[in-house]
Write a protein that holds these residues in place. Structure first.
Motif, mmCIF file in Angstrom:
data_model
loop_
_atom_site.group_PDB
_atom_site.id
_atom_site.type_symbol
_atom_site.label_atom_id
_atom_site.label_comp_id
_atom_site.label_asym_id
_atom_site.label_seq_id
_atom_site.Cartn_x
_atom_site.Cartn_y
_atom_site.Cartn_z
ATOM 1 N N GLU A 161 0.839 -1.203 0.000
ATOM 2 C CA GLU A 161 0.000 0.000 0.000
ATOM 3 C C GLU A 161 0.871 1.249 0.000
ATOM 4 O O GLU A 161 1.963 1.271 0.550
ATOM 5 C CB GLU A 161 -0.918 0.010 1.214
ATOM 6 N N LEU A 162 0.382 2.277 -0.638
ATOM 7 C CA LEU A 162 1.040 3.567 -0.818
ATOM 8 C C LEU A 162 2.212 3.433 -1.785
ATOM 9 O O LEU A 162 2.019 2.906 -2.876
ATOM 10 C CB LEU A 162 1.423 4.181 0.524
ATOM 11 N N LYS A 163 3.415 3.834 -1.469
ATOM 12 C CA LYS A 163 4.461 3.961 -2.480
ATOM 13 C C LYS A 163 5.029 2.620 -2.927
ATOM 14 O O LYS A 163 5.300 1.744 -2.108
ATOM 15 C CB LYS A 163 5.589 4.857 -1.958
ATOM 16 N N PHE A 185 2.110 4.181 -7.043
ATOM 17 C CA PHE A 185 1.358 4.411 -5.809
ATOM 18 C C PHE A 185 0.132 3.506 -5.812
ATOM 19 O O PHE A 185 -0.596 3.441 -6.805
ATOM 20 C CB PHE A 185 0.920 5.872 -5.712
ATOM 21 N N LEU A 187 -3.399 2.337 -3.776
ATOM 22 C CA LEU A 187 -4.435 2.679 -2.799
ATOM 23 C C LEU A 187 -5.515 1.612 -2.858
ATOM 24 O O LEU A 187 -6.170 1.434 -3.897
ATOM 25 C CB LEU A 187 -5.025 4.059 -3.105
ATOM 26 N N LYS A 282 -11.878 4.612 -2.419
ATOM 27 C CA LYS A 282 -11.867 5.007 -1.009
ATOM 28 C C LYS A 282 -12.737 6.240 -0.806
ATOM 29 O O LYS A 282 -12.895 7.055 -1.722
ATOM 30 C CB LYS A 282 -10.439 5.298 -0.541
ATOM 31 N N PHE A 363 -2.905 14.156 5.758
ATOM 32 C CA PHE A 363 -2.518 12.832 5.265
ATOM 33 C C PHE A 363 -3.451 12.384 4.140
ATOM 34 O O PHE A 363 -3.016 11.809 3.134
ATOM 35 C CB PHE A 363 -2.520 11.800 6.394
ATOM 36 N N ASP A 364 -4.760 12.648 4.291
ATOM 37 C CA ASP A 364 -5.728 12.235 3.269
ATOM 38 C C ASP A 364 -5.509 12.970 1.954
ATOM 39 O O ASP A 364 -5.564 12.370 0.874
ATOM 40 C CB ASP A 364 -7.152 12.475 3.761
ATOM 41 N N GLU A 366 -2.751 14.229 0.912
ATOM 42 C CA GLU A 366 -1.494 13.740 0.342
ATOM 43 C C GLU A 366 -1.719 12.427 -0.398
ATOM 44 O O GLU A 366 -1.130 12.185 -1.458
ATOM 45 C CB GLU A 366 -0.448 13.569 1.455
ATOM 46 N N VAL A 367 -2.560 11.572 0.136
ATOM 47 C CA VAL A 367 -2.914 10.321 -0.541
ATOM 48 C C VAL A 367 -3.671 10.618 -1.845
ATOM 49 O O VAL A 367 -3.385 10.034 -2.893
ATOM 50 C CB VAL A 367 -3.770 9.427 0.386
ATOM 51 N N PHE A 371 -2.459 9.823 -5.771
ATOM 52 C CA PHE A 371 -3.189 8.795 -6.527
ATOM 53 C C PHE A 371 -3.825 9.299 -7.813
ATOM 54 O O PHE A 371 -3.792 8.622 -8.844
ATOM 55 C CB PHE A 371 -4.267 8.174 -5.628
#
Length: 412
Positions: A161-163, A185, A187, A282, A363-364, A366-367, A371
């Motif tokens: 998950e993520l990077k 990336f 998600l 998400k 944080f959200d 940035e995600v 993405f």
């Protein structure tokens, strides 16, 4: 005297012929690793300086003759190596040629990353004139297919998950095997390029403009009644501040078509959903504007900024300042009044509090920034229904798709 002259000549020969082998080892989407080997008995590790299109930089020692530096999208660099031999003499020079061509590792390689929304398998289409030897993601081998149009890398393995890091081993015409890496990336199982790709678009050119001394892109855009983001995209301007007198700019507008990522903002529930290929990825909580300050409708993401500065009634408020309410990311919408951004007041998420923008936890956002693609549609709706698993179940999205079809028909 004769003996002293002989010794001096020996030192001259050492200084002239002693040099450094410099080779490109690894090229990634953000940096380059060089191998630097001295051809003499070195008393210490050489210092590696590089001259590139933006001036001088210094490479950092990574160990085992490796030196790394941030790429900055350079096409070339000139290595300047400074070493010391066991006699304490300073040694300059390279034997690999004065210029390292970084572009050769990029110009003949393009990739397209697609996640299958049904089983979350990953396909990477690679177009290259080089021979592709292998590919891995997060160190795990991918299945390699050779096709008439290039190569396909495939995996059903679950990604981190993520990077993620996609690494390709290629064979250069010289026979050397090199590694080129790309940041991806993931998600909830859906994998894209890190910070997204570019949504397909059609452009309408209305004029050509020669930049005058002292002009800014904002002034030029205002003069022709277009957006600065339109000019950035049409003219491939990575930095809108770097235009110069005499530069020829195409003036026009951009209309994005349908891409892989989409965003839906629900004003009634203060929620934001991100979709990939029409499938729900998400849902995030957000803060929205008071009343209907952002009207329902369709917008597009025209620009994405990391650590944005805030300009408030002519006052400059630096990034990450406690009074800069934009947080760590800012996604500019096609209506310049609005955007999606982080916040310095996380307790306000879920409330109707903003002046019209959509606020998210840092944080959200940035995600989200990592993405979604540039040019992704942002559909703003009012509904008390939950977000459907398929975006086509949202009536407003069907209307948007119909408009996109008509637009594509007009441009073809």
């Amino acid at each position: 005297m004769k003996k002293i002259i002989t010794i001096s000549l020996i030192f001259v020969v050492v200084l002239l012929h002693a040099a450094h082998l410099v080779e490109v080892d690894t090229v990634t989407s953000t940096g380059v690793i060089l191998i630097v080997k001295p051809y003499y008995d070195a008393s210490q590790k050489p210092k590696v300086y590089l001259y590139g299109p933006t001036g001088f930089i210094r490479a950092k020692y990574k160990g085992d003759d490796s030196y790394g530096f941030e790429d900055g999208l350079f096409r070339w660099v000139i290595p300047i190596i400074v070493g010391k031999n066991k006699f304490g003499q300073t040694v300059f020079g390279t034997i690999s040629g004065p210029i390292l061509d970084l572009y050769q590792y990029k110009k003949n390689i393009s990739i397209k990353v697609v996640t299958n929304p049904e089983d979350l398998s990953l396909n990477v289409k690679v177009s290259t004139d080089y021979q592709l030897i292998s590919g891995t993601i997060d160190g795990k081998n991918m299945i390699l297919f050779k096709t008439s149009k290039g190569y396909v890398l495939y995996t059903k393995e679950k990604r981190n998950e993520l990077k993620n890091v996609l690494s390709l081993k290629i064979k250069l015409p010289s026979g050397k095997i090199k590694t080129i890496s790309y940041d991806l990336f993931t998600l909830n199982g859906f994998t894209t390029y890190l910070r997204g790709n570019f949504t397909p678009y059609v452009s309408t050119i209305i004029a050509t403009h020669i930049v005058q001394k002292g002009e800014t892109l904002w002034e030029i855009a205002k003069k022709y009644g277009v957006r600065t983001a339109d000019l950035q995209i049409i003219n491939n301007l990575e930095n809108p501040d770097k235009i110069y007198s005499g530069m020829r700019l195409k003036i026009g507008t951009v209309q994005f078509t349908e891409g892989l990522t989409s965003i839906v903002v629900n004003l009634s529930t203060s929620r934001l959903a991100v979709y990939y290929a029409g499938k729900l990825v998400k849902v995030f909580p957000v803060a929205i504007g008071r009343s209907d300050s952002m009207p329902p409708g369709i917008y597009w993401i025209l620009n994405k900024q990391i650590d944005p500065a805030l300009y408030w009634y002519g006052e400059y408020i630096p990034p990450r300042s406690p009074i800069n309410g934009l947080g760590t990311r800012f996604l500019q919408l096609s209506n310049p009044t609005y955007g999606i951004h982080g916040t310095t007041k996380p307790w306000e998420i879920g409330r109707r509090i903003s002046h019209g923008c959509v606020r998210m936890f840092n944080f959200d956002v940035e995600v989200l920034d990592a993405f979604v693609d540039l040019g992704s549609p942002v559909l703003v709706i009012k509904s008390f229904e939950n977000f459907p698993e398929d975006i086509s179940q949202i009536p407003e999205f069907l209307s948007f798709k119909e408009k996109i079809k008509n637009k594509e028909g007009e441009s073809s």
